[in-house]
Design a protein around this motif. Structure first.
Motif, short mmCIF file in Angstrom:
data_model
loop_
_atom_site.label_atom_id
_atom_site.label_comp_id
_atom_site.label_asym_id
_atom_site.label_seq_id
_atom_site.Cartn_x
_atom_site.Cartn_y
_atom_site.Cartn_z
N TYR A 85 0.84 -1.19 0.00
CA TYR A 85 0.00 0.00 0.00
C TYR A 85 0.88 1.24 0.00
CZ TYR A 85 -3.80 -3.17 1.20
OH TYR A 85 -4.72 -4.19 1.17
N PHE A 86 0.42 2.27 -0.70
CA PHE A 86 1.14 3.54 -0.72
C PHE A 86 0.34 4.51 0.14
CE2 PHE A 86 2.90 7.50 -2.26
CZ PHE A 86 4.23 7.17 -2.53
N VAL A 87 0.97 5.02 1.20
CA VAL A 87 0.27 5.87 2.15
C VAL A 87 0.93 7.25 2.22
CG1 VAL A 87 -0.52 3.92 3.52
CG2 VAL A 87 1.64 5.02 4.10
N LEU A 88 0.11 8.27 2.41
CA LEU A 88 0.60 9.64 2.53
C LEU A 88 -0.11 10.35 3.67
CD1 LEU A 88 0.60 10.84 -1.21
CD2 LEU A 88 2.60 10.20 0.15
N GLY A 89 0.54 11.38 4.21
CA GLY A 89 -0.13 12.25 5.15
C GLY A 89 -0.92 13.29 4.38
N ASP A 90 -1.98 13.81 4.98
CA ASP A 90 -2.77 14.84 4.31
C ASP A 90 -2.01 16.16 4.24
OD1 ASP A 90 -4.78 13.06 3.87
OD2 ASP A 90 -6.07 13.77 5.49
N ASN A 91 -1.11 16.38 5.18
CA ASN A 91 -0.25 17.57 5.15
C ASN A 91 0.95 17.22 4.28
OD1 ASN A 91 1.43 19.75 5.58
ND2 ASN A 91 1.10 19.82 7.80
N ARG A 92 0.83 17.45 3.00
CA ARG A 92 1.82 16.96 2.04
C ARG A 92 3.19 17.61 2.20
NH1 ARG A 92 -1.31 14.18 -1.94
NH2 ARG A 92 -2.71 12.99 -0.58
N ASN A 93 3.25 18.82 2.74
CA ASN A 93 4.54 19.50 2.89
C ASN A 93 5.28 19.11 4.16
OD1 ASN A 93 2.54 21.48 1.43
ND2 ASN A 93 4.59 22.09 0.74
N ASN A 94 4.58 18.56 5.12
CA ASN A 94 5.19 18.32 6.43
C ASN A 94 4.78 16.95 6.96
OD1 ASN A 94 6.50 18.65 8.85
ND2 ASN A 94 5.13 20.23 9.64
N CYS A 95 5.31 15.91 6.34
CA CYS A 95 4.92 14.56 6.73
C CYS A 95 5.97 13.54 6.26
CB CYS A 95 3.56 14.22 6.12
SG CYS A 95 2.93 12.62 6.64
N VAL A 96 6.17 12.53 7.07
CA VAL A 96 7.01 11.38 6.69
C VAL A 96 6.07 10.24 6.32
CG1 VAL A 96 8.72 9.72 7.47
CG2 VAL A 96 8.88 12.11 8.21
N ASP A 97 6.21 9.73 5.12
CA ASP A 97 5.27 8.72 4.65
C ASP A 97 5.93 7.85 3.58
OD1 ASP A 97 5.23 10.49 2.41
OD2 ASP A 97 3.53 11.56 3.27
N SER A 98 5.13 7.27 2.68
CA SER A 98 5.68 6.34 1.67
C SER A 98 6.65 7.01 0.70
CB SER A 98 4.54 5.68 0.88
OG SER A 98 3.91 4.68 1.65
N ARG A 99 6.67 8.33 0.68
CA ARG A 99 7.67 9.01 -0.15
C ARG A 99 9.07 8.74 0.38
NH1 ARG A 99 5.04 14.90 0.06
NH2 ARG A 99 4.41 14.03 2.09
N LEU A 100 9.15 8.48 1.68
CA LEU A 100 10.44 8.16 2.31
C LEU A 100 10.58 6.66 2.53
CD1 LEU A 100 13.08 9.10 3.69
CD2 LEU A 100 11.78 9.28 5.82
N TRP A 101 9.54 6.01 3.08
CA TRP A 101 9.64 4.59 3.39
C TRP A 101 9.51 3.71 2.16
CZ3 TRP A 101 4.68 5.52 6.57
CH2 TRP A 101 4.95 6.31 7.69
N GLY A 102 8.74 4.18 1.17
CA GLY A 102 8.32 3.31 0.08
C GLY A 102 7.00 2.67 0.47
N PRO A 103 6.46 1.77 -0.35
CA PRO A 103 5.19 1.11 -0.03
C PRO A 103 5.28 0.36 1.30
CG PRO A 103 5.81 0.73 -2.32
CD PRO A 103 7.01 1.35 -1.66
N VAL A 104 4.16 0.29 2.01
CA VAL A 104 4.12 -0.44 3.28
C VAL A 104 3.38 -1.76 3.08
CG1 VAL A 104 4.21 1.67 4.64
CG2 VAL A 104 1.99 0.70 4.05
N LYS A 105 3.81 -2.77 3.79
CA LYS A 105 3.17 -4.08 3.73
C LYS A 105 1.86 -4.07 4.53
CE LYS A 105 6.27 -6.38 1.32
NZ LYS A 105 5.93 -6.98 0.01
N ALA A 106 0.96 -4.94 4.14
CA ALA A 106 -0.32 -5.05 4.84
C ALA A 106 -0.13 -5.39 6.31
CB ALA A 106 -1.20 -6.10 4.15
N SER A 107 0.96 -6.10 6.64
CA SER A 107 1.21 -6.51 8.02
C SER A 107 1.48 -5.32 8.94
CB SER A 107 2.40 -7.47 8.08
OG SER A 107 3.55 -6.88 7.51
N ARG A 108 1.81 -4.15 8.37
CA ARG A 108 2.07 -2.97 9.19
C ARG A 108 0.79 -2.22 9.54
NH1 ARG A 108 6.23 1.40 7.64
NH2 ARG A 108 5.40 2.16 9.61
N ILE A 109 -0.31 -2.57 8.92
CA ILE A 109 -1.57 -1.88 9.18
C ILE A 109 -2.21 -2.43 10.44
CG2 ILE A 109 -3.86 -1.38 8.28
CD1 ILE A 109 -2.67 -1.51 5.47
N LYS A 110 -2.30 -1.61 11.47
CA LYS A 110 -2.84 -2.04 12.75
C LYS A 110 -4.36 -1.94 12.79
CE LYS A 110 -2.20 -1.38 17.74
NZ LYS A 110 -1.69 -2.74 17.97
N GLY A 111 -4.92 -1.03 12.01
CA GLY A 111 -6.36 -0.88 11.99
C GLY A 111 -6.79 0.32 11.17
#
Length: 240
Positions: A199-225
């Motif tokens: 999954y590719f995930v992003l923060g809604d605050n696109r200018n100030n967020c650490v997300d898949s732009r840095l981590w890359g895609p996240v695995k389903a196993s990382r989704i807690k809920g």
């Protein structure tokens, strides 16, 4: 005669005292039993069905501001495009079961405000709320903080907002003149395709967020809920 009356009164007093003692023990037992049952029920609900999360960062503005309280359900771990999810840390720390029990007891008596051994509700840097932009099979790229994607089997790219089942706001601030957009949170990236359970995930605050732009895609196993609703502040109450 007098002695027998005195003994009778003493026996009566003893019986009354014994009865009152038994009634008090029964009441205490009843209260304790009710407290234990309520504790078990609340713990079951908050562990299995839904639990509160406290947002401290600005990563999900404008909808989820710092200080917001969100209910997350661990029952829903297969999100759809556009939904907000809670991500576990890459290397989640495993705690002794007694720590979890102590956490539950303290949280129960403090109205879910204190979790001595847990950082989930404190939203430390280890846990993040993020929005799902791409799902397995999607091909996507970003230009000026907006994602363009093409689901598996489709031939045309559309914006993330056109493919999302429901509208959601994002915060995109104009960069200062001469600002290198390659610095900080990336404004653009080239085409990538998501694999199985990615999954590719992003923060809604696109200018100030650490997300898949840095981590890359996240695995389903990382989704807690999945985030269900924002219940505080009341002025921003929202069902996701």
């Amino acid at each position: 005669m007098i002695c027998s009356r005195i003994m009778s009164k003493e026996n009566d007093l003893y019986e009354i005292s014994y009865t009152l003692k038994r009634q008090m023990q029964h009441r205490v037992f009843t209260v304790v039993s009710i407290c234990i049952m309520v504790f078990i029920l609340v713990t079951f609900v908050l562990r299995i069905i839904v639990f509160p999360v406290f947002q401290k960062s600005v990563s999900m503005e404008p909808d989820i501001v710092p200080g917001s309280c969100i209910l997350v359900s661990p029952l829903i771990k297969t999100p759809v495009r556009g939904e907000i999810v809670l991500l576990k840390p890459v290397n989640e720390e495993k705690k002794n079961a007694l720590f979890y029990l102590f956490d539950d007891i303290v949280a129960f008596f403090t109205g879910q405000q204190l979790f001595p051994f847990s950082s989930v509700q404190k939203m430390s840097s280890s846990f993040q709320l993020r929005r799902v932009i791409g799902i397995p099979g999607d091909t996507l790229y970003m230009t000026d903080y907006v994602v363009y994607l093409k689901p598996a089997g489709e031939t045309h790219y559309l914006t993330e907002f056109e493919y999302a089942p429901s509208a959601y706001p994002v915060m995109i601030m104009a960069s200062p003149a001469g600002w290198d957009k390659a610095l900080g949170a990336k404004a653009s990236f080239s085409t990538i395709t998501l694999g199985e359970n990615e999954y590719f995930v992003l923060g809604d605050n696109r200018n100030n967020c650490v997300d898949s732009r840095l981590w890359g895609p996240v695995k389903a196993s990382r989704i807690k809920g999945k985030a269900l609703l924002l219940y505080f502040p009341f002025s921003k109450f929202k069902v996701f």
